[in-house]
Design a protein around this motif. Structure first.
Motif, PDB file in Angstrom:
ATOM      1  N   ALA A 121       0.836  -1.205   0.000  1.00 49.77           N
ATOM      2  CA  ALA A 121       0.000   0.000   0.000  1.00 49.77           C
ATOM      3  C   ALA A 121       0.870   1.254   0.000  1.00 49.77           C
ATOM      4  CB  ALA A 121      -0.933  -0.003   1.206  1.00 49.77           C
ATOM      5  N   ALA A 122       1.950   1.255   0.790  1.00 47.77           N
ATOM      6  CA  ALA A 122       2.864   2.404   0.830  1.00 47.77           C
ATOM      7  C   ALA A 122       3.535   2.589  -0.522  1.00 47.77           C
ATOM      8  CB  ALA A 122       3.901   2.220   1.928  1.00 47.77           C
ATOM      9  N   HIS A 123       3.915   1.477  -1.165  1.00 46.14           N
ATOM     10  CA  HIS A 123       4.553   1.537  -2.487  1.00 46.14           C
ATOM     11  C   HIS A 123       3.584   2.151  -3.512  1.00 46.14           C
ATOM     12  CE1 HIS A 123       7.078   0.383  -5.838  1.00 46.14           C
ATOM     13  NE2 HIS A 123       6.017  -0.188  -6.397  1.00 46.14           N
ATOM     14  N   ILE A 124       2.319   1.739  -3.455  1.00 45.53           N
ATOM     15  CA  ILE A 124       1.313   2.272  -4.383  1.00 45.53           C
ATOM     16  C   ILE A 124       1.102   3.767  -4.141  1.00 45.53           C
ATOM     17  CG2 ILE A 124      -1.154   2.201  -4.958  1.00 45.53           C
ATOM     18  CD1 ILE A 124      -0.991  -0.863  -4.493  1.00 45.53           C
ATOM     19  N   ARG A 125       1.041   4.182  -2.860  1.00 41.64           N
ATOM     20  CA  ARG A 125       0.880   5.608  -2.549  1.00 41.64           C
ATOM     21  C   ARG A 125       2.056   6.420  -3.084  1.00 41.64           C
ATOM     22  NH1 ARG A 125      -0.856   3.587   2.364  1.00 41.64           N
ATOM     23  NH2 ARG A 125       1.088   4.144   3.395  1.00 41.64           N
ATOM     24  N   ARG A 126       3.282   5.909  -2.894  1.00 41.28           N
ATOM     25  CA  ARG A 126       4.462   6.629  -3.395  1.00 41.28           C
ATOM     26  C   ARG A 126       4.432   6.732  -4.920  1.00 41.28           C
ATOM     27  NH1 ARG A 126       6.938   3.737   0.788  1.00 41.28           N
ATOM     28  NH2 ARG A 126       7.678   2.129  -0.637  1.00 41.28           N
ATOM     29  N   ALA A 127       4.016   5.667  -5.595  1.00 41.27           N
ATOM     30  CA  ALA A 127       3.947   5.687  -7.064  1.00 41.27           C
ATOM     31  C   ALA A 127       2.914   6.718  -7.533  1.00 41.27           C
ATOM     32  CB  ALA A 127       3.603   4.298  -7.598  1.00 41.27           C
ATOM     33  N   LYS A 128       1.757   6.769  -6.865  1.00 38.29           N
ATOM     34  CA  LYS A 128       0.730   7.750  -7.230  1.00 38.29           C
ATOM     35  C   LYS A 128       1.226   9.164  -6.985  1.00 38.29           C
ATOM     36  CE  LYS A 128      -3.390   4.922  -6.533  1.00 38.29           C
ATOM     37  NZ  LYS A 128      -4.615   4.740  -5.733  1.00 38.29           N
ATOM     38  N   ARG A 129       1.927   9.375  -5.858  1.00 35.84           N
ATOM     39  CA  ARG A 129       2.463  10.690  -5.543  1.00 35.84           C
ATOM     40  C   ARG A 129       3.469  11.112  -6.611  1.00 35.84           C
ATOM     41  NH1 ARG A 129       5.596  10.357  -0.747  1.00 35.84           N
ATOM     42  NH2 ARG A 129       3.728   9.496   0.169  1.00 35.84           N
ATOM     43  N   ARG A 130       4.349  10.187  -7.046  1.00 31.62           N
ATOM     44  CA  ARG A 130       5.326  10.512  -8.103  1.00 31.62           C
ATOM     45  C   ARG A 130       4.612  10.914  -9.388  1.00 31.62           C
ATOM     46  NH1 ARG A 130       8.273   6.249  -5.816  1.00 31.62           N
ATOM     47  NH2 ARG A 130       7.409   4.742  -7.269  1.00 31.62           N
ATOM     48  N   LYS A 131       3.531  10.194  -9.740  1.00 28.81           N
ATOM     49  CA  LYS A 131       2.779  10.528 -10.951  1.00 28.81           C
ATOM     50  C   LYS A 131       2.169  11.922 -10.853  1.00 28.81           C
ATOM     51  CE  LYS A 131       1.415   6.064 -12.802  1.00 28.81           C
ATOM     52  NZ  LYS A 131       0.285   5.195 -13.152  1.00 28.81           N
ATOM     53  N   ARG A 132       1.584  12.252  -9.676  1.00 31.84           N
ATOM     54  CA  ARG A 132       0.995  13.579  -9.487  1.00 31.84           C
ATOM     55  C   ARG A 132       2.047  14.665  -9.603  1.00 31.84           C
ATOM     56  NH1 ARG A 132      -1.796  11.131  -5.158  1.00 31.84           N
ATOM     57  NH2 ARG A 132      -0.442  12.185  -3.679  1.00 31.84           N
ATOM     58  N   ILE A 133       3.220  14.425  -9.013  1.00 32.83           N
ATOM     59  CA  ILE A 133       4.305  15.412  -9.068  1.00 32.83           C
ATOM     60  C   ILE A 133       4.777  15.595 -10.501  1.00 32.83           C
ATOM     61  CG2 ILE A 133       6.715  15.829  -8.409  1.00 32.83           C
ATOM     62  CD1 ILE A 133       5.974  14.555  -5.669  1.00 32.83           C
ATOM     63  N   GLU A 134       4.928  14.511 -11.243  1.00 33.47           N
ATOM     64  CA  GLU A 134       5.360  14.614 -12.644  1.00 33.47           C
ATOM     65  C   GLU A 134       4.311  15.348 -13.484  1.00 33.47           C
ATOM     66  OE1 GLU A 134       8.268  14.099 -14.176  1.00 33.47           O
ATOM     67  OE2 GLU A 134       8.953  13.806 -12.119  1.00 33.47           O
ATOM     68  N   ALA A 135       3.035  15.053 -13.235  1.00 29.66           N
ATOM     69  CA  ALA A 135       1.969  15.756 -13.962  1.00 29.66           C
ATOM     70  C   ALA A 135       2.002  17.245 -13.649  1.00 29.66           C
ATOM     71  CB  ALA A 135       0.604  15.161 -13.598  1.00 29.66           C
ATOM     72  N   MET A 136       2.212  17.593 -12.370  1.00 31.90           N
ATOM     73  CA  MET A 136       2.287  18.995 -11.971  1.00 31.90           C
ATOM     74  C   MET A 136       3.481  19.675 -12.633  1.00 31.90           C
ATOM     75  SD  MET A 136       2.391  20.680  -8.166  1.00 31.90           S
ATOM     76  CE  MET A 136       3.962  19.954  -7.763  1.00 31.90           C
ATOM     77  N   ARG A 137       4.611  18.998 -12.667  1.00 31.71           N
ATOM     78  CA  ARG A 137       5.794  19.575 -13.333  1.00 31.71           C
ATOM     79  C   ARG A 137       5.534  19.799 -14.808  1.00 31.71           C
ATOM     80  NH1 ARG A 137      10.227  15.789 -10.327  1.00 31.71           N
ATOM     81  NH2 ARG A 137      10.404  17.047  -8.436  1.00 31.71           N
TER      82      ARG A 137
END
Length: 193
Positions: free
Chosen positions: A7-23
């Protein structure tokens, strides 16, 4: 890998995707801003200005039409200095419950539903989003609309002028709000000698 680690791994992956989309959005917005700055500077350098037109038959016509036939602006645009600050991000047009709304410009329905308890309809036209509230439509999202043709009606309540108007907001893809009334006047871009 245990359930909690997964679950933590999935949350980190989603957070990375959101950050990349924001960038990516920030890069696009920066590119749009730089492009607009260069175009504006170029226009000033060659002396381009907008002038009113006396007659629409000489090729000079408004870019958009009023969404309420014979509509009167009850409250003008007062855009905020920053998108998060207070301001009036559109214009209020006098209209009663049931008044027919026409598309100011060709586009397609991009949203129809409730936002903060208010009925909202949005039309997308290129990089612009035009939003109307309170408004409803029988058209489904993705339906094409033509300039001057009905797309919905004024319906519901509004925090702008409860029961006596429709609010028309307009923003660019970069989240910058603009004055819709500006696009209702015939303008011509010309070089100044």
């Amino acid at each position: 890998m245990g359930q909690y680690e997964q679950a933590a791994h999935i949350r980190r992956a989603k957070r990375r995707k959101r950050i990349e989309a924001m960038r990516g959005r920030m890069r696009r917005n920066a590119l749009v801003s730089v492009t607009m700055l260069v175009v504006s500077a170029s226009a000033l350098a060659v002396g381009v200005r907008e002038t009113g037109c006396a007659h629409a038959d000489d090729g000079c016509a408004p870019a958009m039409v009023m969404p309420v036939k014979g509509g009167i602006v009850a409250s003008a645009f007062d855009g905020p200095a920053q998108v998060w600050l207070a301001g009036h991000r559109g214009i209020d047009i006098e209209a009663q419950e049931g008044t027919t709304l026409v598309a100011p410009v060709d586009g397609s329905i991009s949203f129809s539903g409730k936002v903060a308890g208010k009925s909202v309809v949005s039309i997308v036209h290129g990089a612009w989003t035009l939003t109307f509230e309170p408004a409803v439509t029988s058209l489904v999202v993705g339906s094409r609309v033509r300039r001057g043709e009905p797309f919905g009606t004024v319906s519901g309540t509004s925090d702008h002028c409860d029961g006596t108007c429709v609010h028309w907001g307009m923003r660019a893809a970069g989240r910058r709000y603009v004055d819709p009334e500006r696009w209702l006047h015939a303008q011509r871009v010309m070089l100044v000698e």
